[in-house]
Design a protein around this motif. Structure first.
Motif, PDB file in Angstrom:
ATOM      1  N   UNK A 736       0.682 -44.940  12.658  1.00 53.16           N
ATOM      2  CA  UNK A 736       1.809 -45.886  12.494  1.00 53.16           C
ATOM      3  C   UNK A 736       3.139 -45.165  12.329  1.00 53.16           C
ATOM      4  N   UNK A 737       4.199 -45.837  12.739  1.00 55.89           N
ATOM      5  CA  UNK A 737       5.551 -45.304  12.606  1.00 55.89           C
ATOM      6  C   UNK A 737       6.057 -45.519  11.174  1.00 55.89           C
ATOM      7  N   UNK A 738       7.106 -44.765  10.850  1.00 57.05           N
ATOM      8  CA  UNK A 738       7.808 -44.951   9.578  1.00 57.05           C
ATOM      9  C   UNK A 738       9.266 -45.295   9.868  1.00 57.05           C
ATOM     10  N   UNK A 739       9.768 -46.217   9.084  1.00 58.05           N
ATOM     11  CA  UNK A 739      11.189 -46.568   9.168  1.00 58.05           C
ATOM     12  C   UNK A 739      11.804 -46.237   7.813  1.00 58.05           C
ATOM     13  N   UNK A 740      12.745 -45.290   7.832  1.00 61.07           N
ATOM     14  CA  UNK A 740      13.354 -44.802   6.584  1.00 61.07           C
ATOM     15  C   UNK A 740      12.269 -44.308   5.606  1.00 61.07           C
ATOM     16  N   UNK A 741      11.246 -43.648   6.202  1.00 66.18           N
ATOM     17  CA  UNK A 741      10.185 -43.058   5.387  1.00 66.18           C
ATOM     18  C   UNK A 741       9.107 -44.030   4.949  1.00 66.18           C
ATOM     19  N   UNK A 742       9.206 -45.301   5.341  1.00 67.45           N
ATOM     20  CA  UNK A 742       8.246 -46.316   4.907  1.00 67.45           C
ATOM     21  C   UNK A 742       7.391 -46.746   6.097  1.00 67.45           C
ATOM     22  N   UNK A 743       6.070 -46.864   5.875  1.00 65.27           N
ATOM     23  CA  UNK A 743       5.172 -47.302   6.941  1.00 65.27           C
ATOM     24  C   UNK A 743       5.621 -48.652   7.477  1.00 65.27           C
ATOM     25  N   UNK A 744       5.554 -48.794   8.809  1.00 62.72           N
ATOM     26  CA  UNK A 744       6.060 -49.996   9.453  1.00 62.72           C
ATOM     27  C   UNK A 744       4.915 -50.801  10.081  1.00 62.72           C
ATOM     28  N   UNK A 745       4.968 -52.156   9.951  1.00 64.51           N
ATOM     29  CA  UNK A 745       3.934 -52.992  10.571  1.00 64.51           C
ATOM     30  C   UNK A 745       4.183 -53.185  12.063  1.00 64.51           C
ATOM     31  N   UNK A 746       4.054 -52.113  12.803  1.00 64.50           N
ATOM     32  CA  UNK A 746       4.176 -52.193  14.250  1.00 64.50           C
ATOM     33  C   UNK A 746       3.374 -51.046  14.866  1.00 64.50           C
ATOM     34  N   UNK A 747       3.217 -51.076  16.160  1.00 66.31           N
ATOM     35  CA  UNK A 747       2.412 -50.064  16.824  1.00 66.31           C
ATOM     36  C   UNK A 747       0.997 -50.549  17.083  1.00 66.31           C
ATOM     37  N   UNK A 748       0.215 -49.704  17.728  1.00 68.54           N
ATOM     38  CA  UNK A 748      -1.132 -50.082  18.156  1.00 68.54           C
ATOM     39  C   UNK A 748      -2.033 -50.442  16.979  1.00 68.54           C
ATOM     40  N   UNK A 749      -1.910 -49.723  15.869  1.00 74.19           N
ATOM     41  CA  UNK A 749      -2.800 -49.996  14.731  1.00 74.19           C
ATOM     42  C   UNK A 749      -2.502 -51.367  14.130  1.00 74.19           C
ATOM     43  N   UNK A 750      -1.218 -51.678  13.964  1.00 73.27           N
ATOM     44  CA  UNK A 750      -0.898 -52.999  13.407  1.00 73.27           C
ATOM     45  C   UNK A 750      -1.272 -54.117  14.388  1.00 73.27           C
ATOM     46  N   UNK A 751      -1.184 -53.837  15.683  1.00 73.21           N
ATOM     47  CA  UNK A 751      -1.622 -54.825  16.681  1.00 73.21           C
ATOM     48  C   UNK A 751      -3.116 -55.117  16.517  1.00 73.21           C
ATOM     49  N   UNK A 752      -3.891 -54.070  16.231  1.00 73.00           N
ATOM     50  CA  UNK A 752      -5.327 -54.269  16.003  1.00 73.00           C
ATOM     51  C   UNK A 752      -5.555 -55.105  14.745  1.00 73.00           C
ATOM     52  N   UNK A 753      -4.819 -54.793  13.676  1.00 70.28           N
ATOM     53  CA  UNK A 753      -4.941 -55.550  12.426  1.00 70.28           C
ATOM     54  C   UNK A 753      -4.634 -57.020  12.664  1.00 70.28           C
ATOM     55  N   UNK A 754      -3.547 -57.295  13.375  1.00 67.55           N
ATOM     56  CA  UNK A 754      -3.169 -58.687  13.631  1.00 67.55           C
ATOM     57  C   UNK A 754      -4.150 -59.376  14.576  1.00 67.55           C
ATOM     58  N   UNK A 755      -4.676 -58.611  15.534  1.00 67.83           N
ATOM     59  CA  UNK A 755      -5.641 -59.199  16.493  1.00 67.83           C
ATOM     60  C   UNK A 755      -6.884 -59.669  15.755  1.00 67.83           C
ATOM     61  N   UNK A 756      -7.407 -58.845  14.858  1.00 67.87           N
ATOM     62  CA  UNK A 756      -8.580 -59.249  14.083  1.00 67.87           C
ATOM     63  C   UNK A 756      -8.204 -60.323  13.072  1.00 67.87           C
ATOM     64  N   UNK A 757      -6.988 -60.204  12.520  1.00 66.99           N
ATOM     65  CA  UNK A 757      -6.540 -61.158  11.509  1.00 66.99           C
ATOM     66  C   UNK A 757      -6.458 -62.587  12.018  1.00 66.99           C
ATOM     67  N   UNK A 758      -6.310 -62.773  13.327  1.00 65.18           N
ATOM     68  CA  UNK A 758      -6.263 -64.130  13.892  1.00 65.18           C
ATOM     69  C   UNK A 758      -7.509 -64.942  13.564  1.00 65.18           C
ATOM     70  N   UNK A 759      -8.638 -64.247  13.394  1.00 71.11           N
ATOM     71  CA  UNK A 759      -9.921 -64.935  13.211  1.00 71.11           C
ATOM     72  C   UNK A 759     -10.249 -65.168  11.736  1.00 71.11           C
ATOM     73  N   UNK A 760      -9.423 -64.621  10.836  1.00 73.75           N
ATOM     74  CA  UNK A 760      -9.750 -64.683   9.417  1.00 73.75           C
ATOM     75  C   UNK A 760      -9.580 -66.094   8.865  1.00 73.75           C
ATOM     76  N   UNK A 761     -10.329 -66.356   7.804  1.00 74.31           N
ATOM     77  CA  UNK A 761     -10.198 -67.632   7.100  1.00 74.31           C
ATOM     78  C   UNK A 761      -8.824 -67.717   6.456  1.00 74.31           C
ATOM     79  N   UNK A 762      -8.164 -68.850   6.645  1.00 72.05           N
ATOM     80  CA  UNK A 762      -6.854 -69.044   6.040  1.00 72.05           C
ATOM     81  C   UNK A 762      -6.979 -69.191   4.533  1.00 72.05           C
ATOM     82  N   UNK A 763      -5.945 -68.754   3.829  1.00 76.81           N
ATOM     83  CA  UNK A 763      -5.905 -68.897   2.382  1.00 76.81           C
ATOM     84  C   UNK A 763      -4.462 -69.017   1.931  1.00 76.81           C
ATOM     85  N   UNK A 764      -4.284 -69.323   0.678  1.00 75.62           N
ATOM     86  CA  UNK A 764      -2.940 -69.568   0.149  1.00 75.62           C
ATOM     87  C   UNK A 764      -2.020 -68.373   0.361  1.00 75.62           C
ATOM     88  N   UNK A 765      -2.577 -67.163   0.164  1.00 73.29           N
ATOM     89  CA  UNK A 765      -1.742 -65.967   0.237  1.00 73.29           C
ATOM     90  C   UNK A 765      -1.683 -65.350   1.631  1.00 73.29           C
TER      91      UNK A 765
END
Length: 806
Positions: A736-765
């Motif tokens: 993953x990339x860093x923006x101003x030294x902080x990990x960023x939610x973008x790139x291939x790894x975050x795309x994988x996280x979001x792709x799997x996350x589509x199938x997760x059970x919804x919850x309040x948080x």
């Protein structure tokens, strides 16, 4: 040996039935309908006693019926009927010097002798290369020098033969005395009939077929390869007990050397167990001896039992196959060490597993306790409990030779000398065995109860609703071709009551004056999930299809907004099926044909509907009943999706620390990384970002990491010596990339996280992706910063912090 006709084989069957003739005063269960000949006397005309409890009238406790118990013990001592084990089907075992003969064949074999001389030559060459010739040696003639070298090599061979002898002694079983197994069977009989008070149930036609195949194998000096599911340490006791009782040669059992304990290990070895190391690496001597031992057993027509999963399943469902022993068997067959053998998948079902509480602890990261004599003896308190029944089912045996010919015909030209092609073939055999086990598996009442309780929304379920859903689940499983434990005339209410009594530590009951009806809830959902997972193979394709549709259903809205194009749904199903392929066992066929069959089933059962123009959505019937069946299917698979999502999220912890100037992969010890992933998962669970604590289990997480390795997202290597350590790192493409030294939610790894996350059970948080990414990546960042500190220093740092708190 000449082939026998079907009539001759039938005559042999009749002979082996007659040997089990039991005196009228014996206490073995023989009903009037059976007669007194064979516990498996079944004719084509009647199926009245197809399912039978083979220990129905065994005396359980000496205080309950002292006379019957003593008569039974005397029958074992005198070797009456089946207890004597004198005329079993199969080649001869349990005679003096049995193990000695096997040992001599191993040590004198060409394969072992070649390895001994090869190693002696290698060691001798190293000694000569490093030794400085002495004046005395230089004075010797060339012939005398060679004689001295040969003498040294002979001494090395002698030393290696001693090593080989020690390996053989530690490895092979010692089936030399039938009295030992007779005593062992008496003890096992008393343990099983007391612990599983509702008996050991079999389907007679399956065992009659196994006897028929065993007779053919005996005639041709061939082996049965018994491949049971592996749920408990009780498994090998049950299989050997039933084989002994029904008059078939008891198997040589492949067991891990962790079970080679004082006293108990020797007894098990005398009953057929042989112990192997979990890993033998480059130890060519050990590898050759083990391969030679198994090859000799196969050439002698000895039955072999091994667990195709390799270890006990801590999850309740079948694990991916471990192919080490099957590889040895296939290699020996291809080398023509034996003519053929028969593959025999076996399913074992229990109302309750002894080890489930320890399984849950292990899956959450508690170190596995080493097996010990004290551990076994201290479990004697278990004999005071009543844990229901055991079901033993046997799939139709098939010839290894016939299976191989079928595969070669179906796959075309396969080069069996090619490691990769043979590996594909072996994997096919492993999954064929797992599919066979699933096809005969019996769904126990405990699995029905656990599944219903864990797949309903809400905090609990009323008794009447619980019974209704158990009836529904039973019908669906039966309609799909599955098997539910026989009720023997009991009502569903009685079955539910029995299961709840057995599992009162897992399922609680709320009742009182201010509660209108008894309400049941899961006390320990994590442990209860073990029983739910025993059903998942029946619904895995349907569950994946429903969760794939959930990617639009979860956003709510009207019926028109909660449907998908069939092609889009197929794409989602393909992705999720591919991700979960190591954890789930799918039916044969391609993704398109399987999806078509699955959607058709869901439509026929009014869960989904498919419009003429190719849209798929929830049916009106399903909407009217509050999505109860659709939600049931989603609940089956959601915990596994959560695990794979967590595994993807935890990969952020492998990112280089913020102060790192290099772009090279950061290698972290595999065990340390796994522990960090579990710590991250537990934190996310308690903070509400993970729905299921069971998603943190290390078994599924490890499978997810393995899958990500196969997809070249996660890298793995072994470093160091003499004991290499496994290390993992993140592929540069997924770092993953860093923006101003902080990990960023973008790139291939975050795309994988979001792709799997589509199938997760919804919850309040979990509705706001931005909020999720902020919390999750912040926690992953905390772990990633530790990558800057070598593991040893990190341990000392933590230890010092702990001391300062005291």
């Amino acid at each position: 040996m000449a082939q026998r006709t079907e009539k001759e084989l039938q005559d042999l069957m009749d002979h082996y039935k007659r040997y089990q003739n039991i005196p009228v005063n014996d206490v073995i269960v023989v009903t009037q309908n059976q007669g007194a000949n064979d516990p498996l006397s079944v004719t084509p005309e009647t199926n009245e006693h197809e399912h039978r409890n083979i220990v129905e009238k065994e005396p359980r406790r000496i205080l309950e019926d002292p006379l019957a118990f003593m008569v039974n013990m005397g029958a074992y001592y005198q070797g009456k009927g089946w207890r004597g084990y004198k005329s079993y089907i199969g080649n001869k075992i349990f005679y003096p010097d049995f193990s000695k003969n096997i040992k001599e064949k191993i040590l004198s074999s060409k394969q072992v002798q070649d390895v001994i001389h090869q190693l002696a030559d290698r060691q001798n060459a190293i000694l000569e290369a490093t030794r400085k010739p002495t004046k005395k040696f230089k004075k010797l003639s060339p012939a005398e020098q060679q004689k001295r070298i040969r003498k040294q090599e002979k001494a090395l061979c002698h030393e290696l033969e001693i090593v080989a002898n020690a390996i053989v002694d530690k490895c092979i079983s010692t089936m030399d005395n039938v009295r030992v197994i007779r005593v062992a069977v008496f003890l096992v009989n008393n343990i099983l009939v007391r612990l599983y008070h509702q008996g050991i149930h079999i389907k007679e036609s399956e065992w009659v077929e196994l006897k028929r195949v065993a007779l053919i194998a005996q005639q041709n000096k061939q082996s049965l390869i018994l491949l049971p599911s592996h749920k408990s340490h009780i498994d090998y006791l049950v299989v050997s007990y039933v084989m002994y009782r029904l008059g078939i040669q008891v198997p040589h059992i492949v067991a891990g050397d962790n079970l080679d304990m004082p006293v108990v290990g020797s007894i098990l070895r005398s009953c057929g167990a042989f112990y192997i190391r979990r890993e033998w690496g480059d130890d060519i001597m050990y590898k050759t001896i083990l391969e030679e031992y198994i090859s000799i057993l196969l050439s002698e027509g000895m039955n072999i039992e091994c667990f195709v999963e390799g270890t006990r399943s801590r999850l309740g469902k079948l694990l991916a196959p471990k192919l080490g022993i099957l590889k040895i068997i296939l290699d020996a067959f291809l080398e023509e060490r034996f003519s053929d053998c028969y593959i025999v998948p076996i399913s074992l079902g229990y109302d309750k597993i002894i080890e489930t509480s320890s399984y849950a602890e292990e899956l959450l990261g508690t170190p596995k306790e080493k097996e010990s004599v004290w551990g076994i003896l201290s479990s004697s308190r278990l004999l005071q409990l009543k844990w229901g029944r055991v079901d033993v089912r046997v799939a139709k045996p098939y010839s290894l030779k016939g299976w191989l010919e079928e595969q070669l015909s179906m796959r075309g030209n396969i080069d069996l000398s090619d490691t990769h092609q043979k590996s594909v073939l072996l994997k096919s055999l492993g999954y064929r065995v797992l599919a066979d086990i699933n096809s005969i598996a019996v769904v126990m009442p405990s699995a029905l109860i656990g599944t219903v309780i864990l797949t309903l929304r809400g905090r609990g379920v009323g008794k009447s609703e619980l019974i209704r859903r158990v009836d529904w689940l039973t019908k669906v499983i039966t309609d799909k071709g599955g098997h539910v434990a026989e009720s023997h005339g009991m009502s569903t209410s009685q079955i539910v009551d029995r299961a709840l009594t057995i599992h009162k530590d897992l399922v609680g009951e709320r009742k009182g004056k201010d509660i209108l009806e008894p309400t049941f809830y899961g006390i320990n959902p994590f442990e209860l999930s073990y029983y739910r997972n025993q059903v998942i193979h029946m619904f895995v394709e349907e569950a994946i299809a429903c969760v794939s549709l959930y990617t639009v259903v979860k956003f709510g809205g009207g019926k028109e907004l909660q449907k998908m194009r069939y092609d889009d749904l197929l794409a989602e199903i393909s992705f999720l099926s591919s991700i979960l392929k190591l954890d789930m066992i799918y039916k044969p066929g391609g993704i398109e044909s399987n999806t078509h069959r699955t959607i058709t089933w869901l439509a026929d059962n009014n869960v989904l509907e498919v419009t003429e123009d190719g849209w798929v959505g929830l049916s009106d019937v399903e909407r009217a009943c509050g999505r109860e069946n659709y939600d049931f299917l989603c609940f089956m698979i959601w915990p596994f999706i959560e695990s794979y999502w967590l595994a993807a999220v935890s990969l952020f912890s492998l990112a280089p620390p913020s102060k790192s100037s290099t772009k090279e992969p950061v290698w972290v010890e595999n065990k340390l990384f796994a522990n960090r992933a579990q710590a991250l998962g537990k934190t996310l669970y308690y903070q509400g970002d993970l729905s299921y604590l069971e998603a943190v289990n290390k078994e599924t997480l490890n499978q997810a990491f393995t899958r990500y390795q196969e997809k070249n997202i996660l890298l793995k290597r072994r470093q160091g010596s003499p004991k290499p350590v496994s290390e993992v790192a993140l592929s540069l493409d997924y770092t993953p990339d860093r923006v101003n030294g902080v990990l960023s939610p973008r790139g291939h790894l975050w795309e994988l996280v979001e792709r799997i996350g589509k199938f997760r059970r919804e919850g309040k948080n979990r509705r706001d992706n931005a909020t999720v990414s902020t919390r999750v990546i912040r926690l992953a960042e905390i772990v990633a910063e530790d990558n800057a500190t070598p593991p040893t220093k990190a341990i000392f740092k933590k230890a010092n912090q702990d001391k300062s708190k005291l």
